[in-house]
Design a protein around this motif. Structure first.
Motif, PDB file in Angstrom:
ATOM      1  N   UNK A  85       9.143  13.355  -3.608  1.00  0.00           N
ATOM      2  CA  UNK A  85       8.885  14.060  -2.350  1.00  0.00           C
ATOM      3  C   UNK A  85       7.431  13.890  -1.901  1.00  0.00           C
ATOM      4  N   UNK A  86       6.512  13.587  -2.831  1.00  0.00           N
ATOM      5  CA  UNK A  86       5.125  13.364  -2.424  1.00  0.00           C
ATOM      6  C   UNK A  86       4.885  11.894  -2.091  1.00  0.00           C
ATOM      7  N   UNK A  87       5.977  11.139  -1.924  1.00  0.00           N
ATOM      8  CA  UNK A  87       5.968   9.736  -1.502  1.00  0.00           C
ATOM      9  C   UNK A  87       5.468   8.794  -2.592  1.00  0.00           C
ATOM     10  N   UNK A  88       5.212   9.310  -3.790  1.00  0.00           N
ATOM     11  CA  UNK A  88       4.823   8.432  -4.898  1.00  0.00           C
ATOM     12  C   UNK A  88       6.078   7.851  -5.552  1.00  0.00           C
ATOM     13  N   UNK A 142       0.832  -1.202   0.000  1.00  0.00           N
ATOM     14  CA  UNK A 142       0.000   0.000   0.000  1.00  0.00           C
ATOM     15  C   UNK A 142       0.866   1.250   0.000  1.00  0.00           C
ATOM     16  N   UNK A 143       0.469   2.232  -0.786  1.00  0.00           N
ATOM     17  CA  UNK A 143       1.250   3.455  -0.893  1.00  0.00           C
ATOM     18  C   UNK A 143       1.164   4.252   0.399  1.00  0.00           C
ATOM     19  N   UNK A 144       2.102   5.169   0.527  1.00  0.00           N
ATOM     20  CA  UNK A 144       2.067   6.040   1.682  1.00  0.00           C
ATOM     21  C   UNK A 144       0.895   7.001   1.582  1.00  0.00           C
ATOM     22  N   UNK A 145       0.358   7.359   2.707  1.00  0.00           N
ATOM     23  CA  UNK A 145      -0.680   8.382   2.704  1.00  0.00           C
ATOM     24  C   UNK A 145      -0.135   9.599   3.441  1.00  0.00           C
ATOM     25  N   UNK A 146      -0.630  10.754   3.031  1.00  0.00           N
ATOM     26  CA  UNK A 146      -0.126  11.994   3.609  1.00  0.00           C
ATOM     27  C   UNK A 146      -1.255  12.712   4.322  1.00  0.00           C
TER      28      UNK A 146
END
Lengths: 233, 427
Positions: free
Chosen positions: B187-190, B29-33
């Motif tokens: 930088x946006x964790x994508x 699962x991707x990071x969430x911000x």
């Protein structure tokens, strides 16, 4: 002689350790200022003269940024390459590490053969624990260190790695250094007991390999330790 | 694979990401911000959908909107009903002003030579009804996300007067499923990519100044060893595997030397390793613990943590040699120094009442400011724009990454399944 040796050694090691008294900080929390930047203000020094209509002209002007675009392009290509490579082949698989915590699982069929694994022999004791922010060896570990020193002096082919550990509080790298101070304390103690330097390597695993998980003193106390590992274990 | 595919075919990047997400397990699962707080007055901006020559491409407006919104400095107006416009003269600026917009972003994506695409965009001042910026980037369809981050950087810089942080990359350690992964992400964790995966701990990743290599500490060999790895091909080399512990790598600004902490001669001292020759020259002396070196951006100074004064504090030494000066004085635990890109501000971890907090010190005035209100902060790292600090902390016993603006107002949190720690923002 031995009776005098331990208190003297402990005193020497203790003297080298300074407990840091806890003091309250004197840091000032500054008030925050209002955000100054607004687009209107940004427009003033910038290009108020430029008209919105100059689409083509401005794009040409922006082409003066061509050099930057080219550089950006190169960076993009590089970034894409990184992703491609990394997704396909850049993952470096590495072999597992045996730590002191795992010694119980190592070659149990040799247990009877080696004094190192005989539970009735002090050589099977491989763990020293520490007080907070201290690298001082507690007196209770004297007999264990003497047994290991005697074994190492009698088995010149045997080598030990001393792995220092710290609890999880604070900087990982500083904790690595603290663990190093602990393992070097044990190394010095073994050398004072006559073990050649070449048979001992002191290293640190910092806070990275805790024995006990948990964010309280009971866990931290277990994690502040030095593990003695013989080569091949 | 994903990057290769999307480069060969003009396949929509976001669709591909979505596909990967669906295919991946929960652990992927991707990071969430999550945004915690923001500037008192946020600049209202309308980002119109870009006019796309080909419908399948990623619309940069989505990424620009997400970047600016996440920063905490902008309020993004609803542009769902606005059609794409590719001519700034056709933008109804009075209407956008009426809806509260201070600025409007519009743009278009056009085919260019050799299968490339051109991203054009304009930034308009809705209040004064003038153009603030017009720029064009050329990229590949797969590079549209990166180009969009650069558009967001340009808009940020024009409106706030300081460079934007959106196109940078971050490195960090993810611990999940009993393994340690060194990952690199936007930088946006994508676009997170695992560049090292190990069953044993990895700490202290450090970006080379050109962003092409990472130095890090791996525990795979029963003790800490410093590696330098090329991101382009994944090859790596042990640059410090001396007797004892090897850790805390930091790059010199010219990328030719690494400062490290070694215990080969004495408890944790600082050395400078010449990467071409591999020779390690001792830099600090004395029985104290010296670690966590970091170069000043001008290459003149080395800052480091030392307990030579009885408690861990940050010190500064001239690389040319000379007196070592103590820099931090507040409290009895100040560690993990990092310097702002202009060399004027020191970020560090400060302990107060048993809590570990990110603080900054203005090196000219000596003024110190605590920026966070969490309890287990570690590893502060400045963004390339010098306005944000990335750090690791614990929330509910789990490691998360967080950012805080240097004024302490804007805070974000990046979470993922698994523990995140040891972040480093690429320069």
């Amino acid at each position: 002689m031995k009776h005098l040796f331990w208190p003297a050694l402990l005193a020497a090691l203790l003297a080298g350790c300074s407990g840091a008294p806890s003091k309250d900080a004197l840091i000032e929390d500054r008030g925050v200022k209002a955000e100054p930047a607004k687009p209107q203000e940004a427009a003033k020094p910038a290009d108020a003269a430029k008209a919105a209509e100059a689409k083509a002209a401005e794009l040409k002007a922006a082409d003066a940024k061509a050099a930057e675009s080219k550089a950006a392009e190169a960076r993009k290509a590089e970034a894409a390459k990184v992703q491609t490579q990394a997704l396909t082949s850049a993952v470096t698989e590495v072999k597992p590490l045996q730590t002191g915590a795992a010694t119980g699982a190592v070659q149990t069929h040799n247990a009877a053969a080696s004094p190192l694994r005989d539970p009735n022999n002090p050589l099977s004791k491989r763990r020293l624990q520490y007080d907070y922010d201290s690298a001082a060896i507690k007196e209770e570990y004297g007999a264990i260190l003497e047994a290991h020193a005697k074994y190492l002096k009698g088995n010149k082919a045997a080598n030990v790695i001393l792995q220092g550990h710290a609890d999880e509080r604070g900087s990982r790298e500083y904790n690595l250094a603290l663990g190093q101070r602990r393992s070097e304390g044990v190394s010095k103690a073994l050398q004072l007991l006559g073990v050649p330097d070449a048979q001992v390597e002191a290293v640190s695993l910092g806070e990275e390999k805790p024995l006990a998980e948990g964010n309280e003193e009971a866990a931290w106390r277990q994690n502040r330790r030095v593990e003695i590992l013989y080569q091949g274990e | 694979m994903a990057a290769t595919l999307s480069r060969l075919a003009p396949m929509p990047r976001f669709l591909l990401s979505l596909l990967l997400l669906l295919l991946a397990s929960a652990a992927q699962a991707a990071m969430t911000i999550e945004i915690i707080g923001g500037a008192a007055r946020k600049i209202p901006v309308a980002v119109l959908p870009f006019s796309m020559a080909q419908p399948g491409w990623l619309n940069p407006a989505d990424v620009v909107t997400s970047d600016l919104s996440r920063s905490g400095y902008f309020r993004l107006l609803d542009t769902r009903d606005a059609g794409p416009l590719d001519d700034p003269r056709n933008v109804p600026l009075p209407a956008w002003k009426g809806k509260g917009a201070d600025a409007v972003v519009l743009g278009q994506v056009l085919p260019a030579a050799n299968g490339k695409v051109e991203v054009r965009f304009w930034l308009l001042d809705a209040v004064r009804q003038t153009s603030l910026l017009a720029m064009a980037y050329t990229t590949t369809p797969a590079g549209l996300r990166i180009a969009a981050h650069r558009v967001a950087d340009a808009v940020h810089e024009k409106l706030l007067g300081e460079p934007g942080p959106y196109s940078g990359r971050i490195a960090y350690i993810l611990k999940r499923g009993g393994r340690y992964e060194l990952q690199v992400a936007d930088a946006d964790s994508q676009n997170a990519v695992t560049v090292v995966s190990s069953p044993e701990p990895i700490i202290s990743p450090a970006w080379s100044p050109d962003g092409a290599r990472l130095a890090y500490v791996s525990f795979e060999d029963r003790k800490p060893v410093v590696y330098v790895q090329s991101l382009a091909d994944g090859t790596r080399k042990a640059v410090a595997r001396f007797r004892g512990s090897n850790s805390a790598p930091a790059w010199s600004p010219d990328g030719k030397r690494l400062a490290v902490a070694l215990s080969k001669d004495e408890t944790s001292q600082i050395y400078l390793i010449d990467l071409a020759s591999g020779v390690a020259a001792r830099f600090t002396r004395g029985g104290a613990l010296d670690t966590e070196p970091v170069f000043s951006p001008d290459g003149q100074w080395l800052y480091f943590t030392s307990d030579r004064g009885g408690s861990p504090q940050i010190y500064r030494a001239a690389l040319a040699g000379g007196e070592i000066k103590r820099v931090t004085f507040e409290g009895d635990y100040n560690v993990s120094p990092d310097l702002s890109p202009d060399g004027k501000t020191l970020a560090f971890v400060h302990r107060r009442d048993g809590r570990f907090l990110v603080a900054t010190k203005d090196l000219a005035s000596g003024q110190t400011q605590v920026l966070t209100d969490t309890t287990h902060d570690e590893s502060p790292s400045f963004a390339a724009n010098g306005r944000m600090i990335l750090y690791a902390t614990l929330v509910g016993g789990r490691g998360v990454l967080a950012t805080v603006s240097v004024d302490g107002r804007v805070k974000q949190r990046l979470t993922q399944s698994g523990d995140l720690r040891e972040p480093a923002w690429g320069r």
